[in-house]
Design a protein around this motif. Structure first.
Motif, mmCIF file in Angstrom:
data_model
loop_
_atom_site.group_PDB
_atom_site.id
_atom_site.type_symbol
_atom_site.label_atom_id
_atom_site.label_comp_id
_atom_site.label_asym_id
_atom_site.label_seq_id
_atom_site.Cartn_x
_atom_site.Cartn_y
_atom_site.Cartn_z
ATOM 1 N N TRP A 53 61.591 122.928 -20.505
ATOM 2 C CA TRP A 53 60.565 121.897 -20.551
ATOM 3 C C TRP A 53 60.746 120.919 -19.394
ATOM 4 N N ILE A 54 59.631 120.396 -18.907
ATOM 5 C CA ILE A 54 59.656 119.369 -17.874
ATOM 6 C C ILE A 54 59.910 118.029 -18.574
ATOM 7 N N VAL A 55 61.027 117.417 -18.237
ATOM 8 C CA VAL A 55 61.443 116.157 -18.864
ATOM 9 C C VAL A 55 61.135 115.012 -17.908
ATOM 10 N N THR A 56 60.591 113.936 -18.457
ATOM 11 C CA THR A 56 60.285 112.734 -17.690
ATOM 12 C C THR A 56 61.215 111.621 -18.136
ATOM 13 N N THR A 57 61.808 110.929 -17.188
ATOM 14 C CA THR A 57 62.649 109.781 -17.499
ATOM 15 C C THR A 57 61.804 108.522 -17.366
ATOM 16 N N LEU A 58 61.692 107.779 -18.458
ATOM 17 C CA LEU A 58 60.921 106.542 -18.483
ATOM 18 C C LEU A 58 61.861 105.353 -18.443
ATOM 19 N N ASN A 59 61.477 104.339 -17.687
ATOM 20 C CA ASN A 59 62.227 103.087 -17.607
ATOM 21 C C ASN A 59 61.451 102.011 -18.354
ATOM 22 N N GLN A 60 62.163 101.176 -19.104
ATOM 23 C CA GLN A 60 61.503 100.072 -19.799
ATOM 24 C C GLN A 60 61.357 98.901 -18.846
ATOM 25 N N ARG A 61 60.134 98.417 -18.738
ATOM 26 C CA ARG A 61 59.877 97.283 -17.834
ATOM 27 C C ARG A 61 60.560 96.015 -18.326
ATOM 28 N N SER A 62 60.588 95.840 -19.653
ATOM 29 C CA SER A 62 61.155 94.611 -20.209
ATOM 30 C C SER A 62 62.683 94.624 -20.218
ATOM 31 N N GLN A 63 63.291 95.819 -20.104
ATOM 32 C CA GLN A 63 64.744 95.925 -20.106
ATOM 33 C C GLN A 63 65.175 96.849 -18.968
ATOM 34 N N PRO A 64 65.346 96.280 -17.783
ATOM 35 C CA PRO A 64 65.763 97.108 -16.658
ATOM 36 C C PRO A 64 67.073 97.841 -16.971
ATOM 37 N N GLY A 65 67.145 99.087 -16.556
ATOM 38 C CA GLY A 65 68.341 99.880 -16.805
ATOM 39 C C GLY A 65 68.288 100.694 -18.084
ATOM 40 N N VAL A 66 67.314 100.411 -18.967
ATOM 41 C CA VAL A 66 67.173 101.173 -20.192
ATOM 42 C C VAL A 66 66.194 102.317 -19.923
ATOM 43 N N GLU A 67 66.675 103.523 -20.138
ATOM 44 C CA GLU A 67 65.869 104.705 -19.866
ATOM 45 C C GLU A 67 65.817 105.602 -21.099
ATOM 46 N N LYS A 68 64.790 106.430 -21.127
ATOM 47 C CA LYS A 68 64.735 107.470 -22.145
ATOM 48 C C LYS A 68 64.066 108.690 -21.531
#
Length: 158
Positions: A53-68
């Motif tokens: 599967w193609i996985v996308t890493t999302l960054n939270q704008r309100s919490q820099p450094g937090v990814e999923k």
């Protein structure tokens, strides 16, 4: 294919190791419950030629450094083309997958935090997120209930 049929196919295609088919049967109510939050019996998932599967890493704008890490699932093939990926890469395909299969694979992919399902055709801006941790907790709770002796029996049953 309805959810019961999808689960039956999962069971039939599972390794016949004596455990996996029974596990799928046991967690089927949870797969149905989560699938009930979604509108479609199948979604298109972007995959490589070797079916990763193609996985996308999302960054939270309100919490820099937090990814999923998430995988997108689209309700129509047309929506795939409107999504964040350019399908000009010949190594990437958008393949339809039954919802029960997607959810089952989600729990077996430890590096994945969740799936984002785009339920409304023509709208790839708003999706429904299914969080892997939430799904795992529901399954664990369900399995504990299955393994707990029934509390409906009188204490003097021998």
């Amino acid at each position: 294919m309805d959810l019961d049929q999808q689960i039956q196919v999962l069971i039939e295609q599972a390794p016949q190791d004596g455990t996996t088919p029974r596990l799928i049967e046991a967690i089927a109510p949870i797969l149905k419950q989560i699938a009930g939050r979604l509108r479609h019996p199948q979604y298109y998932v972007l995959q490589t030629l070797n079916q990763s599967w193609i996985v996308t890493t999302l960054n939270q704008r309100s919490q820099p450094g937090v990814e999923k890490n998430v995988v997108y699932a689209f309700s129509t093939l047309k929506d795939v083309a409107s999504g964040p990926y350019q399908l000009q890469d010949p190594e990437v395909l958008a393949l339809p997958m039954p919802i029960a299969h997607i959810l089952f694979y989600l729990i077996s992919m430890p590096g994945l935090d969740g799936m984002i399902f785009f339920d409304t055709p023509g709208n790839v801006d708003i999706g429904t997120e299914i969080v892997r941790e939430e799904l795992t907790k529901l399954i664990q709770g369900h399995m504990q209930q299955l393994s707990t002796p029934s509390n409906n029996l009188p204490p003097d049953v021998a």
